[in-house]
Design a protein around this motif. Structure first.
Motif, mmCIF file in Angstrom:
data_model
loop_
_atom_site.group_PDB
_atom_site.id
_atom_site.type_symbol
_atom_site.label_atom_id
_atom_site.label_comp_id
_atom_site.label_asym_id
_atom_site.label_seq_id
_atom_site.Cartn_x
_atom_site.Cartn_y
_atom_site.Cartn_z
ATOM 1 N N LEU A 275 0.818 -1.212 0.000
ATOM 2 C CA LEU A 275 0.000 0.000 0.000
ATOM 3 C C LEU A 275 0.856 1.267 0.000
ATOM 4 O O LEU A 275 0.335 2.373 0.138
ATOM 5 C CB LEU A 275 -0.941 -0.013 1.206
ATOM 6 N N GLY A 276 2.173 1.097 -0.148
ATOM 7 C CA GLY A 276 3.045 2.244 -0.341
ATOM 8 C C GLY A 276 3.716 2.798 0.894
ATOM 9 O O GLY A 276 4.273 3.902 0.847
ATOM 10 N N HIS A 277 3.709 2.057 2.001
ATOM 11 C CA HIS A 277 4.292 2.560 3.241
ATOM 12 C C HIS A 277 5.690 2.000 3.474
ATOM 13 O O HIS A 277 6.040 0.931 2.971
ATOM 14 C CB HIS A 277 3.374 2.221 4.418
ATOM 15 N N ARG A 278 6.477 2.730 4.249
ATOM 16 C CA ARG A 278 7.836 2.307 4.596
ATOM 17 C C ARG A 278 7.774 1.450 5.851
ATOM 18 O O ARG A 278 7.420 1.939 6.931
ATOM 19 C CB ARG A 278 8.732 3.528 4.812
ATOM 20 N N VAL A 279 8.112 0.189 5.707
ATOM 21 C CA VAL A 279 7.938 -0.778 6.787
ATOM 22 C C VAL A 279 9.259 -1.467 7.094
ATOM 23 O O VAL A 279 10.014 -1.828 6.183
ATOM 24 C CB VAL A 279 6.883 -1.854 6.409
ATOM 25 N N ARG A 280 9.525 -1.645 8.372
ATOM 26 C CA ARG A 280 10.735 -2.355 8.814
ATOM 27 C C ARG A 280 10.322 -3.566 9.645
ATOM 28 O O ARG A 280 9.503 -3.462 10.564
ATOM 29 C CB ARG A 280 11.620 -1.414 9.638
ATOM 30 N N TRP A 281 10.892 -4.731 9.296
ATOM 31 C CA TRP A 281 10.679 -5.967 10.061
ATOM 32 C C TRP A 281 11.989 -6.328 10.732
ATOM 33 O O TRP A 281 13.011 -6.496 10.063
ATOM 34 C CB TRP A 281 10.223 -7.088 9.128
ATOM 35 N N LEU B 258 -4.075 0.261 9.461
ATOM 36 C CA LEU B 258 -2.908 1.091 9.736
ATOM 37 C C LEU B 258 -2.553 1.983 8.548
ATOM 38 O O LEU B 258 -2.119 3.124 8.727
ATOM 39 C CB LEU B 258 -1.715 0.216 10.106
ATOM 40 N N SER B 259 -2.734 1.474 7.342
ATOM 41 C CA SER B 259 -2.465 2.271 6.154
ATOM 42 C C SER B 259 -3.318 3.537 6.149
ATOM 43 O O SER B 259 -2.819 4.650 5.920
ATOM 44 C CB SER B 259 -2.752 1.450 4.895
ATOM 45 N N ALA B 260 -4.606 3.369 6.401
ATOM 46 C CA ALA B 260 -5.503 4.527 6.415
ATOM 47 C C ALA B 260 -5.194 5.454 7.581
ATOM 48 O O ALA B 260 -5.293 6.684 7.457
ATOM 49 C CB ALA B 260 -6.952 4.050 6.466
ATOM 50 N N LEU B 261 -4.805 4.894 8.719
ATOM 51 C CA LEU B 261 -4.416 5.718 9.856
ATOM 52 C C LEU B 261 -3.203 6.572 9.508
ATOM 53 O O LEU B 261 -3.167 7.778 9.798
ATOM 54 C CB LEU B 261 -4.096 4.811 11.049
#
Length: 342
Positions: free
Chosen positions: A66-72, A291-294
Motif C-alpha cells: 500500500l506504499g508505506h515504509r515498513v521495517r521488520w 494502519l495504512s488509512a491511519l
C-alpha cells in the motif's frame, strides 16, 4: 502537529498523520516461518507448496504494497529457510536490514493440511526456533537507526513464543512511549502457543500502552485480564479499555465486518461480499489496511473501509499474504461504500 514519533509538549502521543520525511512508517517484529501447504492429508504424502508465513510479516507486506515504509526486525535461522524469509520480505519492499540471523537455531516451520473445504489444520514446528530466541537488541537498534518509527505494531503471538521475545515486546512498548510512537496491538491469540489465562495476564498489562487495540470478539476479553465471571458485551468491554487509555478499540467480526469504538462513539462497517477461498491471513490484511488509512490521516470510517477491503482481498485468494492488494487495486472492490454509524 502531525507524525507519530513526536510529542505535543506534554509528552503525550499524537496521531501519525502525514510523514514529514523518510522515516519508517511502521516497525514490527516476530517470527516468520517457512510454510508448506499440502494438497491433502499429510499422512498420504503428495505435493506441497513452499512459501513463508507470519502474522507480523503479513502485515508488513500488506503495508508495503500500500506504499508505506515498513521495517521488520525479527529473527531467522542461518539456514536456507531463513534466506527464503528475508528474500521474500525484501522482494515485497520490506526493510529487513535489522533482522537477525541466529546460527544456533533453525527458522521455524509451519505445515498447512487441508482436511475439508473450510477446514485446514495447522502444524507448528517452532520450539527452539530462531524466532523464539529473539532478544531486545534488534528492538533497540530499530528505534535508533534512522529515528523512531511512526507506528509500532505488535501481536500477542510474539509474546507467546517465550520469555526473551516477550521481553523484547515489552522493551518496544516502553521505547514507543518514550519516543511518542503510536502502538498498534493485535491480540492474535494462538491457543496452541499459550492458554487464555496466560495470554490474559500479559495482555492486560500491555493494553494501556496501545493506541489502537485490535481483536476478534472472542479475543477482546483477554485484554481485560483473567476472569471467572460472565463476559460483558462488546461495547462494555471496549468502554473499559478506552477508560484504561486505549484510543481506539477495533473488533474484527469476520463475515459480519468490523466495529471501532472510540471516545466519539461506535462505528460499524460490514464485510465486503467476495467468494471466500482461504481465510488464512485475512486478519493480518485487515490490520494492514487499518494502519495504512491511519497513516494517511483518514477518518474512522475510512480506516474501517480500507481494513475490510484488504481483508476481502485476502480471503478471496490462497496464502497468508499473497492476496494482499496494492493501493491501485483498492478500488476494485469499491472502497468507500457501506458505512453504518450507530
Amino acid at each position: 502537529m502531525s507524525g507519530a514519533g513526536t510529542a505535543d509538549g506534554s509528552g503525550t502521543r499524537v496521531s501519525p498523520g502525514a510523514a514529514g520525511g523518510p522515516v519508517t512508517d511502521v516497525l514490527t517484529f516476530g517470527e516468520t516461518m517457512a510454510a508448506l501447504r499440502g494438497s491433502g492429508p499429510l499422512r498420504l504424502g503428495g505435493t506441497m507448496e513452499l512459501s513463508v508465513a507470519g502474522a507480523e510479516s503479513n502485515v508488513a507486506i500488506g503495508l508495503a504494497r500500500l506504499g508505506h515504509r515498513v521495517r521488520w526486525a525479527g529473527a531467522v535461522g542461518d539456514d536456507e529457510a531463513g534466506e527464503l524469509v528475508l528474500r521474500t520480505l525484501r522482494a515485497e519492499g520490506v526493510d529487513v536490514a535489522l533482522a537477525s540471523r541466529d546460527a544456533g537455531a533453525p527458522t521455524g516451520l509451519l505445515l498447512f493440511e487441508p482436511r475439508l473445504p473450510d477446514v485446514t489444520r495447522v502444524h507448528y514446528y517452532r520450539t527452539g526456533s530462531a524466532g523464539s530466541r529473539l532478544t531486545a537488541d534488534a528492538v533497540e537498534r530499530a528505534f535508533t537507526a534512522g529515528g523512531p518509527p511512526r507506528v509500532l505494531h505488535l501481536t500477542g503471538i510474539t509474546a507467546a513464543l517465550g520469555e526473551a521475545p516477550r521481553a523484547a515486546c515489552e522493551r518496544a512498548l516502553r521505547l514507543a512511549r518514550e519516543h511518542g510512537t503510536w502502538v498498534c496491538l493485535d491480540v492474535n491469540h494462538r491457543s496452541r502457543l499459550w492458554s487464555r489465562d496466560e495470554a490474559a495476564a500479559v495482555l492486560r498489562s500491555w493494553a494501556p500502552y496501545a493506541d489502537v487495540l485490535i481483536a476478534s470478539d472472542d479475543e477482546l476479553p483477554l485484554c481485560l485480564g483473567p476472569s471467572d465471571g460472565p463476559v460483558a458485551d462488546l461495547p462494555s468491554q471496549a468502554k473499559e479499555l478506552l477508560g484504561r487509555g486505549v484510543s481506539e478499540v477495533v473488533v474484527k467480526l469476520g463475515a459480519r465486518g468490523a466495529t471501532a469504538y472510540t471516545a466519539q462513539g461506535e462505528l460499524h462497517f460490514p464485510a465486503r461480499p467476495v467468494r471466500a477461498v482461504d481465510p488464512v491471513g485475512a486478519g493480518d490484511a485487515f490490520v494492514a489496511g487499518y494502519l495504512s488509512a491511519l497513516l494517511d490521516g483518514v477518518d474512522a470510517a475510512g480506516r474501517l473501509d480500507r481494513a475490510v477491503t484488504c481483508g476481502a482481498f485476502a480471503v478471496a485468494g490462497r496464502g497468508d499474504w499473497e492476496g494482499a492488494p496494492t493501493r491501485a487495486e483498492l478500488g476494485l472492490l469499491g472502497e468507500g461504500d457501506g458505512t453504518v454509524v450507530r
